[in-house]
Design an enzyme around this catalytic site. Structure first.
Site, mmCIF file in Angstrom:
data_model
loop_
_atom_site.group_PDB
_atom_site.id
_atom_site.type_symbol
_atom_site.label_atom_id
_atom_site.label_comp_id
_atom_site.label_asym_id
_atom_site.label_seq_id
_atom_site.Cartn_x
_atom_site.Cartn_y
_atom_site.Cartn_z
ATOM 1 N N GLU A 38 15.395 -2.363 -0.128
ATOM 2 C CA GLU A 38 15.754 -2.187 -1.539
ATOM 3 C C GLU A 38 15.432 -0.769 -1.974
ATOM 4 O O GLU A 38 14.278 -0.389 -2.051
ATOM 5 C CB GLU A 38 14.981 -3.206 -2.390
ATOM 6 N N ARG B 226 15.365 4.584 -9.360
ATOM 7 C CA ARG B 226 14.383 5.211 -10.250
ATOM 8 C C ARG B 226 14.352 6.709 -10.092
ATOM 9 O O ARG B 226 13.577 7.377 -10.768
ATOM 10 C CB ARG B 226 12.975 4.681 -9.934
ATOM 11 N N THR C 206 15.809 -2.032 -9.210
ATOM 12 C CA THR C 206 15.690 -1.453 -10.546
ATOM 13 C C THR C 206 17.078 -1.320 -11.190
ATOM 14 O O THR C 206 17.387 -0.327 -11.844
ATOM 15 C CB THR C 206 14.949 -0.094 -10.537
ATOM 16 N N LYS D 57 14.197 -12.876 -8.530
ATOM 17 C CA LYS D 57 12.992 -12.080 -8.279
ATOM 18 C C LYS D 57 11.916 -12.562 -9.263
ATOM 19 O O LYS D 57 12.226 -12.810 -10.434
ATOM 20 C CB LYS D 57 13.314 -10.605 -8.505
HETATM 21 C C1 3PG Z 1 9.171 -3.548 -7.820
HETATM 22 O O1 3PG Z 1 9.874 -2.682 -8.273
HETATM 23 O O2 3PG Z 1 9.610 -4.570 -7.317
HETATM 24 C C2 3PG Z 1 7.720 -3.358 -7.925
HETATM 25 O O3 3PG Z 1 7.439 -2.269 -8.741
HETATM 26 C C3 3PG Z 1 7.038 -3.178 -6.628
HETATM 27 O O4 3PG Z 1 5.711 -3.305 -6.925
HETATM 28 P P1 3PG Z 1 4.570 -2.775 -5.972
HETATM 29 O O5 3PG Z 1 4.590 -1.278 -6.082
HETATM 30 O O6 3PG Z 1 3.308 -3.369 -6.557
HETATM 31 O O7 3PG Z 1 4.854 -3.263 -4.594
#
Ligand code: 3PG
Length: 208
Positions: free
Chosen positions: A40, A44, A68, A128
């Site tokens: 994924e 961002r 995102t 999710k």
């Molecule tokens: C996401 O975008 O799914 C989360 O920000 C990932 O979170 P993490 O940095 O705690 O793994």
């Protein structure tokens, strides 16, 4: 590919923040070689769309998706770039419609029973769970599985090697996601061996 296929690819989906599109291909190769083909790439950074394009074009064994995804436009530009799945941190009716319109499998983000039920009304059963740890973690997700056993989740947000297996042991978890496989210092240094090792450890958490 549907969401069941996506969940079947690997126990862990690396969530990647790429600041340099030149890192995309070597990073994706390291993740695939480690045993994590579903990747994924989060929208961002300015490098995200080009990173998705390059992985889609140059790493045939990777299944690259966009994360995102927060606007309808994000969904469409991700599809055009070659994303094969979409992930959003939350969901709105407009975003849900736009993600469905792409024809790609997608995991809309939820963190409550009501949000999950609103998507269930639309026939969506893969989501999710975000942000997993702050929202209540394993006990919360386990509790959602009582009244809503038909939903399978990909929890992300605070998942690490120390708690990933506890999530994966839940019957309503299809896979977990997280950024711990792609530390920014490893990316900055081009340390793809480290990424490969982290991926290989994660791939062992549960047989794909
Ligand atoms: C996401 O975008 O799914 C989360 O920000 C990932 O979170 P993490 O940095 O705690 O793994």
């Amino acid at each position: 590919m549907n969401t069941d296929d996506l969940f079947g690819l690997a126990p862990v989906v690396p969530v990647v923040v790429l600041h340099d599109a030149d890192h995309a291909v070597p990073l994706a190769r390291a993740l695939v070689e480690g045993g994590l083909p579903a990747i994924e790439v989060t929208l961002r950074t300015p490098a995200a769309v080009e990173s998705i394009e390059r992985i889609a074009a140059e790493v045939p064994d990777a299944v690259v998706g966009a994360g995102t995804v927060v606007t309808a436009e994000d969904a469409e530009r991700s599809r055009k770039a070659g994303a094969r799945f979409l992930v959003s941190p939350g969901c709105t009716p407009r975003l849900r419609a736009a993600m469905a319109e792409t024809g790609l499998p997608f995991l809309p983000g939820v963190s409550s029973a009501s949000e999950a039920m609103a998507l269930l009304e639309e026939g969506i059963t893969a989501m999710k769970f975000f942000p997993a740890e702050p929202a209540g973690g394993v006990p919360y997700l386990k509790a959602l599985g009582g009244p809503l056993p038909q939903i399978r989740f990909c929890p992300t947000g605070g998942i690490r090697p120390g708690n990933a297996a506890d999530y994966l042991a839940l019957p309503n978890v299809g896979c977990v996601g997280g950024t711990w496989l792609t530390p920014s210092d490893a990316l900055g240094a081009g340390d793809w061996d480290r990424v490969r090792v982290l991926a290989a450890e994660a791939a062992k958490l549960r047989p794909a």
